[in-house]
Enzyme design. Structure first.
Site, mmCIF file in Angstrom:
data_model
loop_
_atom_site.group_PDB
_atom_site.id
_atom_site.type_symbol
_atom_site.label_atom_id
_atom_site.label_comp_id
_atom_site.label_asym_id
_atom_site.label_seq_id
_atom_site.Cartn_x
_atom_site.Cartn_y
_atom_site.Cartn_z
ATOM 1 N N GLU A 137 0.861 -1.191 0.000
ATOM 2 C CA GLU A 137 0.000 0.000 0.000
ATOM 3 C C GLU A 137 0.890 1.231 0.000
ATOM 4 O O GLU A 137 1.897 1.279 0.709
ATOM 5 C CB GLU A 137 -0.908 0.010 1.228
ATOM 6 C CG GLU A 137 -1.715 1.283 1.400
ATOM 7 C CD GLU A 137 -2.526 1.308 2.690
ATOM 8 O OE1 GLU A 137 -2.733 2.421 3.234
ATOM 9 O OE2 GLU A 137 -2.951 0.233 3.157
ATOM 10 N N GLU A 142 -2.601 11.503 3.266
ATOM 11 C CA GLU A 142 -3.423 10.989 4.363
ATOM 12 C C GLU A 142 -3.204 11.864 5.583
ATOM 13 O O GLU A 142 -2.073 12.132 5.981
ATOM 14 C CB GLU A 142 -3.072 9.533 4.680
ATOM 15 C CG GLU A 142 -4.045 8.891 5.655
ATOM 16 C CD GLU A 142 -3.814 7.401 5.824
ATOM 17 O OE1 GLU A 142 -4.767 6.689 6.141
ATOM 18 O OE2 GLU A 142 -2.665 6.948 5.626
#
Length: 406
Positions: A137, A142
C-alpha cells in the site's frame, strides 16, 4: 561514413535520454468522464472502522456526494445536510480505479481542495491485491482532524524498511518498519500540504513514482508546481527530471525490494470519519476535545445536522497515470531550505498506530443509504432522478395517510 556513424550514435544517445526522462500517459481522469473508470465501494467502513457508509455509484450521484461541478472538477464529499442519530453512520464515498498499475508507473494528482476538520480522515492511496498488506500500500495523501500537514506511508508484509533517510528527502521519517500498523511513515514539513492552508493556497499537486529503484512522493503548493506539469495536457508525456527533491524517498536500496513487496496497484480515494486513527482518544482529544460536550469523536461530530462537514470534500481537476518501458532517473536533486517549516513534533496523530485490517471484526450496525433522490448542496453534473422510485414513495406515503384518515 564516420560522420554518419557519429550522427547515428548521437541519435541513439538522445533517444535514450528521452526514454530515461519521459513517462507516457496511459489514463487521464478528468472532466465529465472522471468517474467512468472507477468503482464505488458500496458498503460500511469495515476497513478502518470509520463511522461512514461508503455509497455505491447510484446513491453517491443521486445524493450529491459525487458529481462534476461547474468548473469541470470532480467532487467527492461527506454528507453535510442530513441529521444523524446515534448509532447511525454518515454517508460518504470511496472509489477505486478499475485499472491496476505495475512497477514503472507514475501518478499525478491535481487537487484544489482536500477534506479536513475534526473527525475527518481523507486519503489518496494505492493498494495491491485483495489481501492486505500482501500486495503493498502506498499512502500519497493521508491526514486526520486538524493536522497541519500531510503524512505519507508504505504498508507491507514483514521485511520492508525505511531505515535510511536519503539526504534529499524533504519530509521527516517517523516510523521505519513498513509492516507496523502505522506503516513506515514520513511527515511533510513543507507548509500548506493539508487543511485550511492547502485550500487557501488554491490547493496543489501530489505525485508518486512507483519504480524498481524506489517509491518517491512529491508535493508542490499551487504556486510552485513544476512547469513540466503545468504545461502538460491530457495527452502529453511527462518529464520528471526537473522536479526536485521528493517529500518522501523510499529507496529500494534501503532494505525494501519493491518488486518483492508490491504488486500492481489500484488508486483509491476515500473519506472516512473517526475510526481507528482520527477517532483514537489519545489522538482526537488533544486536537479536538473542545469540539463538543463529550470529547468523543463520534458523539461530537458525526451525530447531528452535518453542517460541520462543509469542508469535508475533495475537488479534483484531474488525476493522470503514466508508465514507461525504460529506466527513469532516481530523484537526486539537492534539498532546499523550507521556509516556515511545519512543526509536527507536538501535534497528535503523526506516526500513530492504527488497527491492521486482519484485526477488524466489527459488525455493520450503521445507517444504509436512503433510496430517496437527494441532490445535495450545489450538486451538478452526473446524477439522475429515479422517477419510478419517487412515485413509489409518494404512493406509499399517500396510502399511509389514507389509512390513518379512514
Amino acid at each position: 561514413m564516420q560522420l554518419l556513424q557519429i550522427t547515428s550514435t548521437l541519435t541513439v544517445f538522445c533517444g535514450l535520454l528521452v526514454l530515461t526522462r519521459a513517462y507516457d500517459l496511459v489514463r487521464d481522469y478528468s472532466g465529465i468522464t472522471f468517474f467512468d473508470e472507477w468503482d464505488f465501494f458500496g458498503s460500511w467502513d469495515n476497513l478502518t472502522l470509520g463511522d461512514v457508509y461508503w455509497l455505491d455509484e447510484s446513491d453517491a450521484f443521486s445524493q450529491g456526494l459525487a458529481y462534476i461541478n461547474s468548473a469541470g472538477n470532480a467532487v467527492i464529499k461527506v454528507d453535510n445536510t442530513h441529521s444523524i442519530q446515534s448509532p447511525q453512520k454518515r454517508n460518504s464515498v470511496r472509489i477505486t480505479t478499475k485499472d491496476s498499475y505495475a512497477v514503472g508507473s507514475l501518478w499525478i494528482f491535481d487537487l484544489v481542495h482536500v477534506p479536513f476538520g475534526c473527525s475527518v480522515w481523507p486519503a489518496v492511496w494505492t493498494l495491491g491485491g485483495p489481501t492486505w498488506p500482501e500486495g503493498g500500500e502506498i499512502d500519497v495523501l493521508e491526514a486526520i482532524n486538524l493536522m497541519p500537514s500531510n503524512q505519507m506511508a508504505l504498508h507491507t508484509t514483514s521485511g520492508c524498511f525505511h531505515n535510511y533517510t536519503p539526504p534529499n528527502q524533504l519530509g521527516a521519517t517517523l516510523v521505519t518498519d513498513c509492516s507496523t500498523a502505522a506503516g513506515c511513515t514520513v511527515g511533510e514539513l513543507q507548509p500548506n500540504s493539508y487543511g485550511s492552508g492547502f485550500a487557501a493556497m488554491g490547493g496543489g499537486v501530489f505525485a508518486a513514482q512507483f519504480d524498481v529503484a524506489g517509491i518517491f512522493i512529491w508535493f508542490w503548493s499551487r504556486a510552485n508546481i513544476p512547469s513540466s506539469i503545468t504545461q502538460s495536457n491530457s495527452s502529453s508525456s511527462i518529464d520528471i527530471s526537473q522536479w526536485g527533491p521528493p517529500s518522501a524517498s523510499y529507496l529500494a536500496a534501503d532494505q525494501c525490494d519493491i518488486t518483492e513487496f508490491f504488486t500492481p496497484q489500484q488508486l483509491i480515494i476515500d473519506i472516512t470519519l473517526c475510526g481507528n486513527w482520527a477517532g483514537l482518544p489519545e489522538v482526537y482529544f488533544p486536537a479536538c476535545g473542545d469540539k463538543g460536550p463529550t470529547g468523543i469523536c463520534y458523539n461530537d461530530n458525526v451525530v447531528g445536522d452535518g453542517s460541520n462537514y462543509d469542508d469535508a470534500y475533495f475537488e479534483i481537476p484531474y488525476i493522470r497515470a503514466y508508465t514507461t518501458g525504460g529506466v527513469v532517473p532516481t530523484p537526486t536533486a539537492a534539498p532546499f531550505d523550507i521556509i516556515s517549516k511545519v512543526d509536527i513534533s507536538t501535534y497528535p496523530g503523526y506516526g500513530s498506530v492504527t488497527i491492521p485490517l486482519s484485526a477488524v471484526t466489527a459488525l455493520d450496525t450503521g445507517l444504509h443509504p436512503s433510496p430517496m433522490f437527494y441532490p445535495g448542496n450545489g450538486a451538478s453534473g452526473r446524477y439522475q432522478v429515479d422517477f419510478g422510485l419517487m412515485i413509489w414513495w409518494v404512493l406509499s406515503i399517500g396510502a399511509i395517510i389514507f389509512i390513518r384518515l379512514a
